[in-house]
Write an enzyme that holds these catalytic residues in place. Structure first.
Site, short mmCIF file in Angstrom:
data_model
loop_
_atom_site.label_atom_id
_atom_site.label_comp_id
_atom_site.label_asym_id
_atom_site.label_seq_id
_atom_site.Cartn_x
_atom_site.Cartn_y
_atom_site.Cartn_z
N ARG A 149 0.86 -1.18 0.00
CA ARG A 149 0.00 0.00 0.00
C ARG A 149 0.90 1.23 0.00
O ARG A 149 1.77 1.35 0.86
CB ARG A 149 -0.90 0.03 1.24
N CYS A 258 -2.47 1.16 -9.58
CA CYS A 258 -2.79 -0.27 -9.43
C CYS A 258 -4.26 -0.58 -9.68
O CYS A 258 -4.61 -1.21 -10.69
CB CYS A 258 -2.38 -0.76 -8.05
#
Length: 440
Positions: A149, A258
């Site tokens: 992340r 992403c």
């Protein structure tokens, strides 16, 4: 080991692998990026990376090169960490960078080694790449998807919530267990499976997350139409243990390098496999996400009196998420550009992303302080949920704007506090005043 590709994934992986004791050679074709990393300067903002990089370089367990030939001689394990962007002509993943790395290594490999893919790829990639390695002797291929992340990448590398490896031999599995020995000693779950399943894990996880975000954003649209409150709705849903509260915050939607491209590539790959109907719902997930940007512009226009032409609009936030300088497919920048396109004078602030935002959208004006961006504003748009924006004083901000009108497109500010300072506050999915707001 080598880490080939020193972008967001590769630079973090290389530094962290050296930090836990491995000898690491980072590889990239970008000479300037390699120079910066060699000097201990991360080429992007990521909390904690500069400290890990400095330690790794000082230990002499980490160095960088632009030579794949040098990498082939050096590595027993080669991690592929290059990008797989969306193709220009379709939603499918562009595999040119991955293929180029494999082809480049294959011509130089002389000793037994393990090539490990970490890039997010279409299912079936490992099997396809084996054919490209046919001339390389005693070379194995495995897949080990990343789950980073942005904003927490160092933590997610050193203390991941799981490690997934797709292997075809006990030797490859043993090698990866050695690579991640400190994590296994800390009892982090280690899942060893076949390559196809490992390839599916990351895109499946991203698709599920994107679906959850778009679901609550769809509910926000229903709440606006029905006069309900999406934050209370999300709290109520979150108490159901089958659902959970995480990522049920309605707002501007997801972006970055992403989720958007991964769900499109997953759907494209399903079509190639003849099971496109199984993932047809991802088209709706993508549509809802993009619609949140249009809805945000619509509400900004309403707050501006029905027309944005000639209005001064302050934008708080340019990156796709906080704690990052990444503006790839940023919903915040997309809204700022759309508002500018309707004739507004847009002034943007972001704690870390101004440089990258200016490169992507030079037509916008950028300010180094929130108050300067908001000076004389007719409407303030809160578009990226940086902690520093929660710390702004609504009374002080009211004194610098032309009109105290705020759109909190992330549902992250204390609406009651801002209203008590005289602001008109709008948010996605919160057309109905809560009891707390009504009491004020």
């Amino acid at each position: 080991m080598t880490v080939i590709g020193t972008g967001y994934l590769g630079a973090v992986h290389a530094a962290c692998m050296a930090d836990i004791g491995h000898d690491v050679l980072g590889v990239d074709v970008d000479v300037e990026k390699i120079r910066a990393l060699t000097e201990g300067r991360p080429p992007f903002f990521e909390p904690g990376l500069d400290e890990v990089l400095t330690r790794a370089l000082a230990s002499e367990r980490l160095r960088f090169t632009t030579s794949l030939e040098e990498a082939a001689r050096f590595g027993e394990v080669h991690f592929i960490c290059v990008g797989t962007p969306q193709r220009a002509d379709s939603g499918a993943a562009d595999m040119r960078h991955v293929d180029s790395v494999v082809d480049g290594l294959a011509g130089h490999l002389e000793d037994p080694c393990l090539i490990v893919g970490k890039s997010t790829v279409p299912v079936g990639t490992t099997a396809r790449l084996r054919a490209r390695l046919a001339t390389a002797r005693d070379v194995e291929l495995a897949w080990n998807p990343e789950f980073l992340r942005e904003g927490f990448a160092v933590e997610d590398t050193l203390r991941p919530d799981r490690i997934v490896v797709g292997v075809t031999s006990a030797r490859a599995d043993r090698t990866l267990r050695e690579v991640y020995a400190p994590m296994l000693a800390a009892r982090i779950p280690y899942l060893s499976t076949d390559p196809a399943t490992a390839e599916l894990v990351k895109v499946s996880a991203n698709s599920f997350l994107a679906t959850k975000i778009s679901f609550i954003n769809a509910m926000a649209e229903i709440c606006d139409a029905a006069g309900a409150d999406v934050v209370t709705l999300a709290d109520a849903l979150g108490h159901d243990s089958r659902i959970g509260r995480r990522f049920l915050r309605a707002g501007l939607g997801f972006g970055g390098g992403c989720l958007p491209k991964d769900i499109r590539a997953f759907a494209a790959r399903a079509e190639e496999l003849g099971v496109g109907d199984a993932l047809s719902f991802l088209g709706g997930v993508d549509d809802i996400n993009l619609r949140q940007r249009r809805r945000t512009v619509d509400i900004a226009r309403e707050l501006a009196g029905g027309c944005l032409t000639g209005r001064r609009i302050a934008v708080l936030g340019a990156t796709f998420k906080p704690n990052s300088d990444d503006v790839r497919d940023s919903p915040a920048l997309a809204v700022a550009a759309a508002v500018h396109g309707e004739g507004a004078e847009v002034r943007v602030h972001d704690p870390e992303g101004i440089h990258n935002a200016r490169l992507a959208h030079p037509e916008l004006r950028y300010e180094s302080e929130p108050a300067v961006a908001c000076a004389g504003a007719d409407v303030v748009l809160h578009l990226t949920e940086w902690d520093s924006y929660r710390e702004l004083d609504p009374d002080k901000m009211a004194r610098v704007v032309r009109s105290p009108r705020l759109l909190d497109a992330r549902n992250n500010l204390d609406a009651g506090l801002w209203r008590s300072a005289g602001w008109t506050v709008r948010a996605l999915g919160r057309s109905a005043p809560t009891l707390a707001a009504a009491a004020l």
